[in-house]
Write an enzyme that holds these catalytic residues in place. Structure first.
Site, PDB file in Angstrom:
ATOM      1  N   PRO A  97       0.826  -1.203   0.000  1.00 41.38           N
ATOM      2  CA  PRO A  97       0.000   0.000   0.000  1.00 41.38           C
ATOM      3  C   PRO A  97       0.859   1.252   0.000  1.00 41.38           C
ATOM      4  O   PRO A  97       1.966   1.255   0.557  1.00 41.38           O
ATOM      5  CB  PRO A  97      -0.797  -0.113   1.310  1.00 41.38           C
ATOM      6  N   ASP A  98       0.372   2.310  -0.651  1.00 44.31           N
ATOM      7  CA  ASP A  98       1.094   3.569  -0.533  1.00 44.31           C
ATOM      8  C   ASP A  98       0.695   4.219   0.797  1.00 44.31           C
ATOM      9  O   ASP A  98      -0.023   3.637   1.595  1.00 44.31           O
ATOM     10  CB  ASP A  98       0.832   4.485  -1.728  1.00 44.31           C
ATOM     11  N   PHE A  99       1.151   5.432   1.023  1.00 49.92           N
ATOM     12  CA  PHE A  99       0.943   6.037   2.329  1.00 49.92           C
ATOM     13  C   PHE A  99      -0.290   6.933   2.390  1.00 49.92           C
ATOM     14  O   PHE A  99      -0.983   6.953   3.400  1.00 49.92           O
ATOM     15  CB  PHE A  99       2.183   6.860   2.729  1.00 49.92           C
ATOM     16  N   ARG A 100      -0.577   7.664   1.312  1.00 48.84           N
ATOM     17  CA  ARG A 100      -1.534   8.754   1.435  1.00 48.84           C
ATOM     18  C   ARG A 100      -2.815   8.606   0.624  1.00 48.84           C
ATOM     19  O   ARG A 100      -3.671   9.481   0.691  1.00 48.84           O
ATOM     20  CB  ARG A 100      -0.846  10.079   1.071  1.00 48.84           C
ATOM     21  N   ASN A 171      11.327   4.311  -1.392  1.00 49.42           N
ATOM     22  CA  ASN A 171      10.795   3.033  -0.933  1.00 49.42           C
ATOM     23  C   ASN A 171      11.841   2.231  -0.152  1.00 49.42           C
ATOM     24  O   ASN A 171      13.044   2.344  -0.399  1.00 49.42           O
ATOM     25  CB  ASN A 171      10.291   2.209  -2.117  1.00 49.42           C
ATOM     26  N   ASP A 173      11.376  -1.223   0.161  1.00 44.27           N
ATOM     27  CA  ASP A 173      10.980  -2.609  -0.107  1.00 44.27           C
ATOM     28  C   ASP A 173      12.042  -3.434  -0.835  1.00 44.27           C
ATOM     29  O   ASP A 173      11.864  -4.633  -1.046  1.00 44.27           O
ATOM     30  CB  ASP A 173       9.672  -2.647  -0.904  1.00 44.27           C
ATOM     31  N   HIS A 190      15.425   6.808   1.785  1.00 46.30           N
ATOM     32  CA  HIS A 190      14.829   6.575   3.099  1.00 46.30           C
ATOM     33  C   HIS A 190      15.278   5.247   3.698  1.00 46.30           C
ATOM     34  O   HIS A 190      14.605   4.687   4.558  1.00 46.30           O
ATOM     35  CB  HIS A 190      13.306   6.644   3.001  1.00 46.30           C
TER      36      HIS A 190
END
Length: 371
Positions: A97-100, A171, A173, A190
């Site tokens: 899922p994305d964040f926003r 990301n 991941d 990040h």
């Protein structure tokens, strides 16, 4: 005993701290109106004794300011140093899922963790206080259960063709690595799950070690003698500095960039968002996303928060192109226009089959479908 007199808070005199806050806000409001970008630009030119006739705009190098124009720019070998910038949107088709995104975004679905606010799960101070929620979430997000997307393989294809200068990603991941992109081509702004460190003694742990701990539903603890520190994946939490590699690469990379492709990021998180403003004024910028980036902050804030200031719609646009699409669809369409469409689909099929074979050898194989 006399009854306590009730008073209306609105009629009471403000405390010294409240008055300071009100007065400070008035000053900022005045500054925001006064210090607009044009004023700041003129002020800096005057102080630095720069000529008023300096042309601050860039020149158009695309034959057409469109996705088709970008495709021809690549096809005609007019760019050799492409930088890609990516956010959560390039991994959503892999199941992350994305964040926003409203309703489906990660921040909208964290109620079960009883957090003081959604962002707390990625805040270093809260992690020190209560690391358990993060590791419960990490089990859902862990890269070992995922496979790269068509967008990841498009970036890999840019590398294979000798056109990719660097890939910058928000990301964590590790899907870029799984897609076959070499480590030296990736800047994980990040951080990443690829390595982990003890917060107390700094001992490093591997991806495999961390995966075993997370899927055992325990908070990973250091195994060094006399150390009981929590081991944290090397992802950057709010309150932590960005990786040194980020700072080392940004300057020379963006100075040499001749095409910037931005995908799947809302460009809300600094300093990553400001990277798109670091390319030269002649450098074309293609933005693939479901929504265009928010307008740049104006006035006083613009001085302290450099942003992209995209121009997708005006008559003066000369380099910025917005492709409203999912990252996978946008990359496939761009590949088709360049003449790489079939090659990209073949790469996706071949690499997906390879991942399936590797999964078949594991104790819990996971079937992957080519997108």
């Amino acid at each position: 005993m006399a009854e306590k007199e009730e008073t209306d808070p609105k009629t009471q005199p403000k405390s010294d701290s409240e008055n300071v806050g009100v007065n400070a806000q008035k000053v900022l409001d005045g500054l925001n109106e006064f210090l607009d970008p044009s004023f700041l630009g003129n002020f800096m030119r005057e102080r630095l004794h720069l000529s008023d006739d300096v042309d601050e705009s860039g020149k158009q190098v695309l034959d057409e300011v469109s996705v088709e124009g970008v495709a021809r720019y690549i096809k005609d070998n007019k760019c050799k140093n492409i930088i890609t910038m990516a956010g959560a949107g390039i991994s959503t088709s892999a199941g992350i899922p994305d964040f926003r995104s409203e309703g489906s975004g990660l921040y909208d679905n964290l109620q079960k963790y009883n957090l003081p606010c959604p962002e707390a799960i990625f805040t270093i101070d809260y992690f020190h206080e209560n690391p358990k929620p993060f590791f419960v979430l990490a089990k859902e997000l862990f890269p070992g259960t995922l496979t790269p997307t068509p967008c990841h393989y498009f970036i890999r294809m840019l590398h294979d063709k000798g056109l990719l200068l660097r890939h910058y990603t928000q990301n964590i991941d590790t899907l870029e690595r799984i897609s076959g992109l070499p480590d030296d081509k990736v800047v994980e702004a990040h951080g990443t799950f690829h390595t982990s460190h003890c917060l107390t003694c700094k001992k490093q742990y591997t991806l495999e070690w961390m995966k075993e701990k997370i899927f055992s539903d325990v908070v990973p603890q250091c195994e060094e003698t006399d150390c009981e520190g929590v081991v944290k994946p090397d992802i950057v939490f709010f309150g932590e500095a960005l990786p040194k590699r980020f700072a080392d690469c940004v300057g020379p990379d963006f100075e040499n960039c001749d095409l910037l492709i931005i995908m799947g990021t809302s460009l809300k998180v600094q300093p990553f968002a400001s990277l798109s403003s670091r390319v030269s004024k002649d450098c074309p910028r293609l933005y693939i996303n479901l929504q265009a980036a928010d307008p740049a902050p104006a006035g006083f804030l613009a001085f302290f928060m450099p942003t992209s200031s995209f121009d997708f719609d005006s008559e003066k646009k000369y380099r910025d192109v917005f492709k409203q699409a999912t990252c996978d669809d946008g990359c496939q369409q761009l590949a088709d226009l360049i003449g790489w469409g079939k090659e990209l689909k073949t790469l996706i099929k071949t690499e997906t089959e390879k991942i399936n074979k590797e999964n078949a050898k594991s104790e819990k194989p996971e079937k992957v479908k080519a997108v």
